[in-house]
Design a protein around this motif. Structure first.
Motif: not given
Length: 124
Positions: A68-85
């Motif tokens: 799951t990809v998401s962004r946090d504008s307040a932190k100026n950061t994009v995340y990639l949550q990786m499960n069931s690797l």
């Protein structure tokens, strides 16, 4: 614009990691971000894309339902949550940015900036 990835490491199959792509120099809001990975001995491939304005996201078929990809504008950061690797998720993961561009499916085909990458190893 500078991009710095973090959050990689060694994880067992079935485990989870959250990668971060921290953006500095400008606001993240006007940039479309793509995640890519390069498995050992293979070419770099697209994984996911999130458009500026958070209007659209997409994923490569092998990671759909797990990443799951998401962004946090307040932190100026994009995340990639990786499960069931899985072991085949092993590789160096990169984020890239393009100003006000669009995702072509799960791919960001125009890239203005790249991070240096973070290594993800899925192994028992």
């Amino acid at each position: 614009l500078q991009l710095v990835e973090s959050g990689g490491g060694l994880v067992q199959p079935g485990g989870s990691l959250r990668l971060s792509c921290a953006v500095s120099g400008r606001s993240l809001d006007s940039y479309t971000i793509g995640w890519f990975r390069q498995p050992p001995g293979k070419e770099r491939e697209g994984v996911s894309c999130i458009e500026s304005g958070d209007t659209r996201t997409d994923y490569e078929d092998s990671v759909k339902g797990r990443f799951t990809v998401s962004r946090d504008s307040a932190k100026n950061t994009v995340y990639l949550q990786m499960n069931s690797l899985k072991p085949e998720d092993t590789g160096v993961y990169y984020c890239a940015a393009a100003y006000n561009y669009y995702c072509s499916g799960y791919m960001l085909v125009v890239t203005d900036y790249w991070g240096a990458g973070t290594l993800v190893t899925v192994s028992s």
